[in-house]
Design an enzyme around this catalytic site. Structure first.
Site, mmCIF file in Angstrom:
data_model
loop_
_atom_site.group_PDB
_atom_site.id
_atom_site.type_symbol
_atom_site.label_atom_id
_atom_site.label_comp_id
_atom_site.label_asym_id
_atom_site.label_seq_id
_atom_site.Cartn_x
_atom_site.Cartn_y
_atom_site.Cartn_z
ATOM 1 N NE ARG A 62 -4.014 -1.825 2.472
ATOM 2 C CZ ARG A 62 -3.926 -2.994 3.063
ATOM 3 N NH1 ARG A 62 -2.797 -3.346 3.655
ATOM 4 N NH2 ARG A 62 -4.950 -3.831 3.077
ATOM 5 N NE ARG A 111 4.613 -13.732 -4.268
ATOM 6 C CZ ARG A 111 3.989 -13.214 -3.222
ATOM 7 N NH1 ARG A 111 3.815 -11.892 -3.148
ATOM 8 N NH2 ARG A 111 3.539 -13.979 -2.250
ATOM 9 N N GLY A 130 10.735 2.899 6.842
ATOM 10 C CA GLY A 130 9.501 2.926 7.603
ATOM 11 C C GLY A 130 9.003 1.546 7.965
ATOM 12 C CB THR A 131 10.339 -1.852 7.373
ATOM 13 O OG1 THR A 131 10.174 -1.675 5.965
ATOM 14 C CG2 THR A 131 9.978 -3.277 7.736
ATOM 15 C CB THR A 132 7.149 -1.315 12.269
ATOM 16 O OG1 THR A 132 6.034 -1.951 11.626
ATOM 17 C CG2 THR A 132 7.029 0.196 12.092
ATOM 18 C CB ALA A 137 10.083 7.467 11.421
ATOM 19 C CB SER A 138 7.036 3.612 14.105
ATOM 20 O OG SER A 138 6.801 4.758 14.916
ATOM 21 C CE1 TYR A 170 10.420 8.745 7.564
ATOM 22 C CE2 TYR A 170 9.386 6.595 7.795
ATOM 23 C CZ TYR A 170 10.526 7.383 7.733
ATOM 24 O OH TYR A 170 11.761 6.816 7.879
ATOM 25 C CG HIS A 188 -2.928 0.444 12.750
ATOM 26 N ND1 HIS A 188 -2.525 0.710 14.043
ATOM 27 C CD2 HIS A 188 -2.292 1.349 11.959
ATOM 28 C CE1 HIS A 188 -1.668 1.717 14.033
ATOM 29 N NE2 HIS A 188 -1.516 2.126 12.794
ATOM 30 C CE LYS A 223 0.722 -1.298 12.518
ATOM 31 N NZ LYS A 223 1.823 -1.261 11.528
#
Length: 240
Positions: free
Chosen positions: A17, A41, A94-96, A118-119, A121, A150, A154
């Site tokens: 997304r 992929r 931004g990957t948590t 950052a978790s 932005y 969320h 998620k």
């Protein structure tokens, strides 16, 4: 009038997304040039709307870039951070839910190139984090609860943003507790409640459009490019 060449960026996690939002918004920005889109992929089509597409296993073949923007999966972060370190390129991550390999790779990258992780932005969340720290410092001994909501897809809970808010409060002596809700297509809502005897304060941020995160990440990329090695925060990049 001096003109500057567009900033060459890579979108890592392009099929998600956030990746799709980044591709769309970057295409509308004349000062940005997406030189590669990377997904887990192998692509069914190598060039889509003028942007070359690569599989995550093909990172070594990426063209030169100034900044990589990553919204992928935890297991994909280490390889991208290593590539950025090798090339001296900046990384907006931004990957948590990062694993140990990802954390180590980001720490190593910050020794050689600029990095912001950052978790969230959203510029509003950057301000909320500051407000939470200030409130917790002034309200010593109050209960601190963080509730986040969320969409059902998620995976991590509490969210990375909730943990960041909790760290801001904990840094001022609070002991945060967390609650997570997963429902429908909620983009993101975070409530920090500070409660004392007979009164409470609620600090709330609601995101209604995922584009705010993509715009914030692109803003960070613009401000991060050309800086010295080190680890930066979104707040560091709010102004020039």
């Amino acid at each position: 009038m001096t003109t500057h060449a567009p900033l060459n960026i890579v979108i890592h996690g392009a099929s998600g997304r956030m990746g799709q939002a980044l591709l769309r918004l970057a295409a509308e920005a004349p000062d940005l040039n997406v030189v590669a889109a990377v997904a887990r992929r192998a692509p069914t089509q190598r060039v889509i709307e003028g942007v070359p597409h690569f599989a995550a296993s093909e990172l070594a073949g990426l063209p030169p870039f100034d900044v990589a923007i990553d919204f992928s999966l935890p297991e994909g972060v280490a390889a991208l951070a290593q590539l950025c370190a090798e090339r001296g390129a900046a990384l907006v991550c931004g990957t948590t839910g990062l694993d140990a390999d990802g954390e180590v790779a980001l720490a190593a990258l910050a020794q050689r190139a600029p990095l912001v992780w950052a978790s969230n932005y959203s510029l509003g969340v950057a301000v909320l984090t500051d407000l939470v720290a200030r409130a917790a410092a002034l309200l010593q001994g109050w209960d601190c609860d963080i509730v986040e909501s969320h969409h059902v897809h998620k995976k991590d809970a509490p969210s990375g943003t909730a943990l960041t808010l909790g760290q801001a409060a904990a840094g001022q002596g609070a002991q945060p507790h967390y609650a997570s809700l997963r429902a429908g297509d909620i983009v993101g809502e975070h409530t920090v409640q500070l409660a004392g005897l007979g009164e409470r304060i609620e600090l709330v941020h609601r995101a209604t459009n995922r584009d705010i995160f993509a715009r914030g990440a692109l803003h960070a990329a613009r401000r991060l490019a050309g800086r010295g090695p080190g680890r930066y925060t979104v707040a560091d990049l709010l102004t020039a």
